[in-house]
Design a protein around this motif. Structure first.
Motif, PDB file in Angstrom:
ATOM      1  N   ARG A 289       2.539   7.134  -6.558  1.00  0.00           N
ATOM      2  CA  ARG A 289       1.644   8.251  -6.852  1.00  0.00           C
ATOM      3  C   ARG A 289       2.311   9.577  -6.531  1.00  0.00           C
ATOM      4  O   ARG A 289       2.145  10.559  -7.246  1.00  0.00           O
TER       5      ARG A 289
ATOM      6  N   GLN B  45       0.826  -1.210   0.000  1.00  0.00           N
ATOM      7  CA  GLN B  45       0.000   0.000   0.000  1.00  0.00           C
ATOM      8  C   GLN B  45       0.862   1.263   0.000  1.00  0.00           C
ATOM      9  O   GLN B  45       0.630   2.174  -0.798  1.00  0.00           O
TER      10      GLN B  45
ATOM     11  N   ILE C 221       2.500   1.907  -3.343  1.00  0.00           N
ATOM     12  CA  ILE C 221       1.605   2.520  -4.334  1.00  0.00           C
ATOM     13  C   ILE C 221       1.516   4.025  -4.100  1.00  0.00           C
ATOM     14  O   ILE C 221       1.572   4.820  -5.026  1.00  0.00           O
ATOM     15  N   TRP C 222       1.412   4.411  -2.825  1.00  0.00           N
ATOM     16  CA  TRP C 222       1.391   5.849  -2.512  1.00  0.00           C
ATOM     17  C   TRP C 222       2.705   6.508  -2.929  1.00  0.00           C
ATOM     18  O   TRP C 222       2.720   7.637  -3.412  1.00  0.00           O
TER      19      TRP C 222
END
Ligand SMILES: Nc1nc2c(ncn2[C@@H]2O[C@H](COP(=O)(O)OP(=O)(O)OP(=O)(O)O)[C@@H](O)[C@H]2O)c(=O)[nH]1
Ligand SMILES: [Mg+2]
Lengths: 302, 452
Positions: free
Chosen positions: A154, A147, A150-151
């Motif tokens: 981004r 998780q 992924i951040w």
């Protein structure tokens, strides 16, 4: 985006009904017992808590007597002033290191939004031209490392991680080493959610905090306690115990895009002196805002 | 037994002495106190108001039992009403007449849906069922990965179509898959969402009308505040909930939100989550939550907490001795060391019944490791004989112990007095926890250690 607009529309609706209620309380009313009772109800329903609510109302009563007020409009500025006073802090700004590297740590109970806020902050400061690095300090929860990665993608910044189940303090240690080596400006450390009444988990957090203190002379520069706006009075316990364990320097109030008011932060600020620094307003990377006490108070009341 | 709220009520009702009937004025005064207490426990303001009215009507004119003070009498009524409102223990998943049974997990972001989906799978497997875990959270980063890992941990079947397929389609295909492969439960994990998010709530409605869940379970954080009512009402209106799961009951929250939600939805609480591990799912007992909301100390919470730290065999021995009234200073010393591992003392004390008042003194007294060290030193300076029978203690012995431990005779006296009081309390405690355990699950009596 259509979806976002719809969310916004939904929000406006709820907000309006709430504001209308307060609006009607504060306009064209005599200040009498009923008035105070209604005010009390609004504060309690916003999770401000019994003690803080009674304190506020007591102060208002005194002001009313002192200034000989009898119309509700006259109370509006007084009310906002009193609340803002409880919420204002000299220490609203984010802290940065004196040296080249700044280190922040995110802490809080499970599911409040630590990882999301880590991503949002990373993005925010990267846009300001800082070189940001993230540390995947949650090695416990399933999927947590993934998780954060992924951040990281981004936000456009690298993530230091170990395997699931690894010692989180070691992750932080490595992250600092990497940050120092590659000239990182800002290192943000995510940590696993934990309930504040679990002594062993809090000890683990203290240990992680100690790594930061040891490796960075004046660090960590910020320990942010993430508080979910839907949380009730238990948030005060959370803040108290996390502060003992890691010397929390600021609160991040998330999920303010819902219908909860997050009034418990008034008590956290008032009783524990921890200022609120950021608010989370959704799940997108840009859904964050610096905390403005006046706006917050206004949202509670108008 | 009723220290927390009852202590305060006793003050309120001190004018009313002895027996007789509760007057309206007394009751009204008490109700204010109770309302405040409930709101502090996060019971919704309006729910608390309605609830109080019910209690008030019942309390006015009720006979005060001989064995109770008026304050206790009121608390007793409150406790009974609370327990009743919280509903019966019905921690069972309904089964659809036609397999598979679909269970839909819904709730706000971060409530604990994914973890509880896995816990339910494990729970069902223990009963010999075959659940299929379905990953319909295509929004939150790594949510699918999280469920996949959890499914591995629980050794459950796992179904995902990645994050590029709509949740409605995933749910439909999962159901078809379950039918052909003979799964008897389909547990659908969905993304957390706000109740006011029309688009995403619409998506849940679509899932519902596609897979027709037998159970639609709202997962709610036990620490939720006043907004719990709005959230639950809204979810219920849009999705016709069949039950609730209260997550994070292992925290130290009072859990008043559960009462609010129960009051506005009428849905039963089916399970409570008591930890991050996949086997930490427990049935819900209304009486336990009622006493927790009232702050009367959840004996069982303490027992569980203690259990996780205390050596099991040792605990058994201790338990027997306690039951037999055979508690010695030696055992006390033992406990001291173990209690240290439990966590901050004042917190721990909060979990004990009858400790409400002491808690205040405790934090004032600032009980810390140093003090525990002194107590330890005193006990260590006693002979084995003395430790086994504190009644042996005379002036000379006490002097010797004080010298040996580098403390004073006053401190030795104080410790002995405390120990004596503790024995007394322990008797009450063991009687009480037995009573509670009959209603609750099996558990061991927790050794405990009051301080003053
Ligand atoms: N509506 C809304 N949702 C949020 C906000 N911040 C986080 N979330 C959501 O809340 C859920 C939990 O967020 P996480 O960032 O995973 O929380 P966490 O504290 O890292 O959780 P753990 O690591 O499991 O303890 C996710 O579904 C997020 O998308 C916010 O401001 N508003
Ligand atoms: Mg996280």
């Amino acid at each position: 985006m259509a979806l976002f607009d719809r969310i916004k529309a939904g929000l406006t609706k709820t907000r309006e009904t709430f504001f209308n209620r307060i609006g009607s309380l504060l306009t064209g009313r005599r200040i009498d017992e009923d008035f105070f009772e209604e005010l009390e109800e609004i504060l309690l329903m916003a999770d401000v808590g019994v003690n803080t609510t009674l304190l506020l109302i007591e102060r208002l009563r005194q002001e009313v007597k002192h200034r000989k007020l009898d119309q509700s409009e006259q109370l509006r500025p007084v009310l906002r002033e009193e609340l803002s006073q409880l919420m204002k802090s000299e220490d609203q700004e984010m802290h940065f290191g004196r040296g080249a590297l700044t280190v922040w740590m995110m802490v809080g109970v499970n599911g409040v939004g630590k990882t999301t806020m880590t991503g949002k902050l990373a993005h925010h400061y990267r846009k300001q031209g800082k070189k940001v690095l993230l540390a995947a300090g949650d090695t416990f929860r399933a999927g947590a490392i993934e998780q954060l990665k992924i951040w990281g993608e981004r936000a456009g910044c690298p993530v230091v991680s170990h395997a699931p189940g690894a010692d989180p303090a070691a992750v932080l240690f490595d992250a600092i080493a990497q940050a120092k080596a590659d000239g990182t400006d800002l290192l943000i450390c995510d940590t696993a959610g934990r309930l504040h009444n679990k002594a062993d988990l809090m000890n683990e957090l203290t240990k992680m905090h100690r790594v930061l203190t040891r490796e960075i002379p004046d660090g960590p520069h910020e320990v942010l306690l993430v508080v979910d706006a839907t949380t009730g009075q238990n948030a005060i316990n959370q803040a108290r115990i996390f502060k003992e364990a890691t010397n929390v320097t600021g609160v991040v109030l998330t999920k303010l895009d819902g219908t909860a008011k997050g009034g418990v932060v008034v008590a956290i600020q008032h009783e524990l002196g921890i200022p609120v620094k950021w608010v989370g307003l959704g799940e997108k990377i840009t859904d964050l805002d610096e905390f403005h006490p006046d706006d917050f108070v206004q949202a509670l009341f108008e | 037994m009723f220290e927390g709220l009852a202590g305060r009520l006793q003050d309120t009702l001190s004018k009313l002495r002895g027996r007789g009937k509760l007057s309206e004025a007394d009751v009204n005064e008490a109700m204010k106190e109770i309302r405040r207490h409930l709101i502090e426990a996060d019971v919704n303001f309006k729910v608390a108001k309605d609830f109080i009215e019910k209690v008030r009507v019942r309390a006015v004119g009720s006979e005060v039992l001989t064995s109770l003070t008026p304050g206790q009498q009121v608390v007793k009524i409150v406790d009974e009403e609370l327990t009743q409102l919280l509903g019966g223990a019905q921690s069972r998943l309904e089964q659809s007449p036609q397999a598979p049974t679909v269970v839909l997990m819904v709730g706000l972001q971060g409530a604990g849906k994914t973890t509880h989906a896995a816990k339910l799978a494990m729970h069902l497997q223990k009963q010999g069922k075959y659940p299929l875990l379905v990953a319909c959270d295509i929004y939150r980063p790594a949510a699918i990965e999280q469920l996949r890992v959890l499914a591995e941990t629980t050794r459950s079947a796992f179904f995902s179509l990645g994050d590029q397929v709509s949740p409605v389609k995933i749910a439909a295909e999962a159901l078809a898959h379950a039918k052909t492969h003979g799964y008897d439960y389909v547990i659908v994990d969905t993304a957390g969402r706000l109740h006011i998010d029309e688009a995403l709530m619409g998506e849940l409605q679509d899932i519902r009308s596609t897979v027709h869940p037998t159970e639609t379970l709202l997962v709610v954080d036990a620490a939720t505040g006043q907004d719990a009512v709005t959230v639950a009402e809204s979810f219920h209106r849009q999705l016709e909930l069949t039950g609730l799961i209260l997550s994070r009951m292992d925290g130290d929250t009072r859990g008043g939100a559960a009462l609010s939600i129960r009051a506005v939805t009428g849905c039963p609480v089916k399970f409570i989550g008591t930890g991050e591990k996949v086997d930490q799912l427990e049935p819900f007992y209304p009486d336990r939550l009622a006493s927790r909301i009232l702050g009367m100390g959840d004996v069982l919470t303490l027992i569980e907490k203690a259990q996780s730290v205390f050596d099991q065999d040792q605990a058994k021995v201790l338990e027997k001795k306690m039951m037999a009234g055979d508690f010695t200073l030696d055992l006390f010393l033992d406990q001291l060391q173990q209690v240290r591992n439990l966590g901050p003392l004042d917190q721990l004390m909060g979990l004990l019944p009858g400790m409400g008042k002491m808690k205040k003194q405790l934090s004032g007294a600032n009980i810390d490791d140093k003090q525990i060290n002194r107590v330890e030193a005193i006990i260590r300076s006693m002979t084995p004989k003395e430790r086994n029978n504190y009644k042996l203690m005379d002036y000379n012995r006490k002097m010797r112990i004080a010298k040996g431990s580098g403390t004073s005779i006053q401190e030795v006296n104080r410790l002995l007095r405390q120990f004596e009081e503790m024995l007394k309390m322990m008797k009450q405690f063991s009687g009480m926890s037995q009573k509670m355990m009959k209603k609750g699950k099996k558990g061991k009596k927790a050794p405990f250690m009051p301080f003053r």
